[in-house]
Design a protein around this motif. Sequence first.
Motif, mmCIF file in Angstrom:
data_model
loop_
_atom_site.group_PDB
_atom_site.id
_atom_site.type_symbol
_atom_site.label_atom_id
_atom_site.label_comp_id
_atom_site.label_asym_id
_atom_site.label_seq_id
_atom_site.Cartn_x
_atom_site.Cartn_y
_atom_site.Cartn_z
ATOM 1 N N TYR A 51 0.836 -1.275 -0.017
ATOM 2 C CA TYR A 51 0.089 0.009 0.009
ATOM 3 C C TYR A 51 0.981 1.348 0.016
ATOM 4 C CZ TYR A 51 -3.463 3.592 1.643
ATOM 5 O OH TYR A 51 -4.271 4.478 1.496
ATOM 6 N N PHE A 58 1.327 7.310 -6.692
ATOM 7 C CA PHE A 58 0.251 8.239 -7.074
ATOM 8 C C PHE A 58 0.716 9.609 -6.477
ATOM 9 C CE2 PHE A 58 -2.577 4.553 -7.690
ATOM 10 C CZ PHE A 58 -3.039 4.913 -8.816
ATOM 11 N N PHE A 116 -10.717 9.654 -8.792
ATOM 12 C CA PHE A 116 -9.968 8.834 -7.784
ATOM 13 C C PHE A 116 -8.537 9.166 -7.833
ATOM 14 C CE2 PHE A 116 -13.660 5.807 -8.428
ATOM 15 C CZ PHE A 116 -14.069 5.951 -6.763
ATOM 16 N N LEU A 120 -5.923 10.591 -4.892
ATOM 17 C CA LEU A 120 -4.721 10.029 -4.540
ATOM 18 C C LEU A 120 -3.641 11.009 -4.588
ATOM 19 C CD1 LEU A 120 -5.656 6.508 -6.249
ATOM 20 C CD2 LEU A 120 -4.973 7.063 -3.652
ATOM 21 N N PRO A 126 -8.595 8.517 3.192
ATOM 22 C CA PRO A 126 -9.368 7.512 2.362
ATOM 23 C C PRO A 126 -10.623 7.550 2.435
ATOM 24 C CG PRO A 126 -7.684 6.480 4.073
ATOM 25 C CD PRO A 126 -7.786 8.112 4.324
ATOM 26 N N LEU A 127 -11.406 7.126 1.195
ATOM 27 C CA LEU A 127 -12.994 7.181 0.840
ATOM 28 C C LEU A 127 -13.418 6.043 1.838
ATOM 29 C CD1 LEU A 127 -12.770 7.711 -2.748
ATOM 30 C CD2 LEU A 127 -13.992 9.292 -1.225
ATOM 31 N N TRP B 65 -9.577 -1.114 -9.140
ATOM 32 C CA TRP B 65 -8.269 -1.151 -8.505
ATOM 33 C C TRP B 65 -7.954 0.134 -7.964
ATOM 34 C CZ3 TRP B 65 -3.181 0.853 -9.013
ATOM 35 C CH2 TRP B 65 -2.329 0.073 -7.809
ATOM 36 N N VAL B 66 -8.073 1.183 -8.704
ATOM 37 C CA VAL B 66 -7.759 2.634 -8.251
ATOM 38 C C VAL B 66 -8.618 3.144 -6.962
ATOM 39 C CG1 VAL B 66 -7.583 5.217 -8.814
ATOM 40 C CG2 VAL B 66 -6.596 3.424 -10.466
ATOM 41 N N ALA B 67 -9.884 2.931 -7.365
ATOM 42 C CA ALA B 67 -11.117 3.238 -6.124
ATOM 43 C C ALA B 67 -10.644 2.777 -4.914
ATOM 44 C CB ALA B 67 -12.379 2.598 -7.013
ATOM 45 N N VAL B 69 -7.718 1.671 -3.806
ATOM 46 C CA VAL B 69 -6.559 2.145 -3.330
ATOM 47 C C VAL B 69 -6.875 3.576 -2.557
ATOM 48 C CG1 VAL B 69 -4.204 3.261 -3.851
ATOM 49 C CG2 VAL B 69 -4.954 1.334 -5.042
ATOM 50 N N ALA B 70 -7.908 3.978 -3.145
ATOM 51 C CA ALA B 70 -8.321 5.443 -2.608
ATOM 52 C C ALA B 70 -9.213 5.100 -1.503
ATOM 53 C CB ALA B 70 -9.255 6.239 -3.503
ATOM 54 N N CYS B 71 -9.608 4.047 -1.086
ATOM 55 C CA CYS B 71 -10.350 3.430 0.000
ATOM 56 C C CYS B 71 -9.521 3.392 1.148
ATOM 57 C CB CYS B 71 -11.462 2.562 -0.227
ATOM 58 S SG CYS B 71 -12.688 2.843 -1.255
ATOM 59 N N GLY B 72 -8.121 3.138 1.422
ATOM 60 C CA GLY B 72 -7.317 3.100 2.429
ATOM 61 C C GLY B 72 -6.625 1.625 2.308
ATOM 62 N N PRO B 73 -6.014 1.642 3.285
ATOM 63 C CA PRO B 73 -5.066 0.357 3.735
ATOM 64 C C PRO B 73 -6.020 -0.993 3.869
ATOM 65 C CG PRO B 73 -4.654 1.950 5.455
ATOM 66 C CD PRO B 73 -5.412 2.751 4.481
ATOM 67 N N PHE B 76 -7.319 -1.816 0.544
ATOM 68 C CA PHE B 76 -6.421 -2.388 -0.392
ATOM 69 C C PHE B 76 -5.794 -3.734 -0.091
ATOM 70 C CE2 PHE B 76 -1.822 -2.725 -1.565
ATOM 71 C CZ PHE B 76 -1.816 -2.308 -2.883
#
Lengths: 131, 153
Positions: A51, A58, A116, A120, A126-127, B65-67, B69-73, B76
Amino acid sequence: MSAAPKFKNNVKISERHGAGEWKLEKLALLALMPLGLWVLSTGFTLAGADYGAVIAWFGSTLNAGLLAVTAVVFCLFASLAWKVIIEDYVPASSRSGLVLVSNLVFLVLAAASVFFIVRLALGSAPLPAGV
Amino acid sequence: MSNTPPAAGETGDRTGRYVRHPNGHVAPMSPFTDIWRWHMTMVASILFRVTIGAASVGAVLLLGWVAIVACGPDAFASVAAFSGSPFGLFIWFGLTWVLFSFLLNGARHLINDAGKGLDLKSANLMAQIAVWGPIVLAVLFWVVLFAAGKVSL
């Protein structure tokens, strides 16, 4: 409706916007050649990444910018390509709705990608945010 | 089927082969795939359309996948567990195949669109490269990924 067809080098000149769409599709595909190679190298870099490494990737403006450009150009190319495919297989009387749906799908896809990627790139929380 | 050209005023397609349809229209005979001998350029052309379809699905997967990543660890981590599984790696392999196919077949299409490489020998060669190249390159790509220890089963 149409005047006498005009010719250039013995090839009929497009009467309306067909040639413009064709050129735009080719330009988008041409732009996707180097961008596709870059996506390939990105895939190699990020394969198996954790991660932290993905977030750091990004965080680079160049990476995020190129990815956003790739997403938008791909959606442009794909919407034009799908229009051609639909025109080949669906009768003219019933294809306009399908073309509209296909254009909408790729518009939403491009917009969501940019949304998105920008989040990033800016290091947003985080969403789902604000919960 | 008749071989008589259409009525005066209509333009032919220079094949000289015409079909009279049940509704009376005379039209050039379509190159139906089941009466035409299969050729490599046909395979490459059809595969490019398939590739565009697969790339559209792939774009949705990558957006997902990008979404994630944007949702946090936490999100992910759960997706990374799946994407590192044999089935997940199989999907990633498919995506690299599609990307190589998009690049090679797209380049073939662009060259042909520019009016270049349309003689039989070049067209055949480029079609062969566009069809077989992606498989070879995708396998090589993954051999290097495994050899470099970036992914493992």
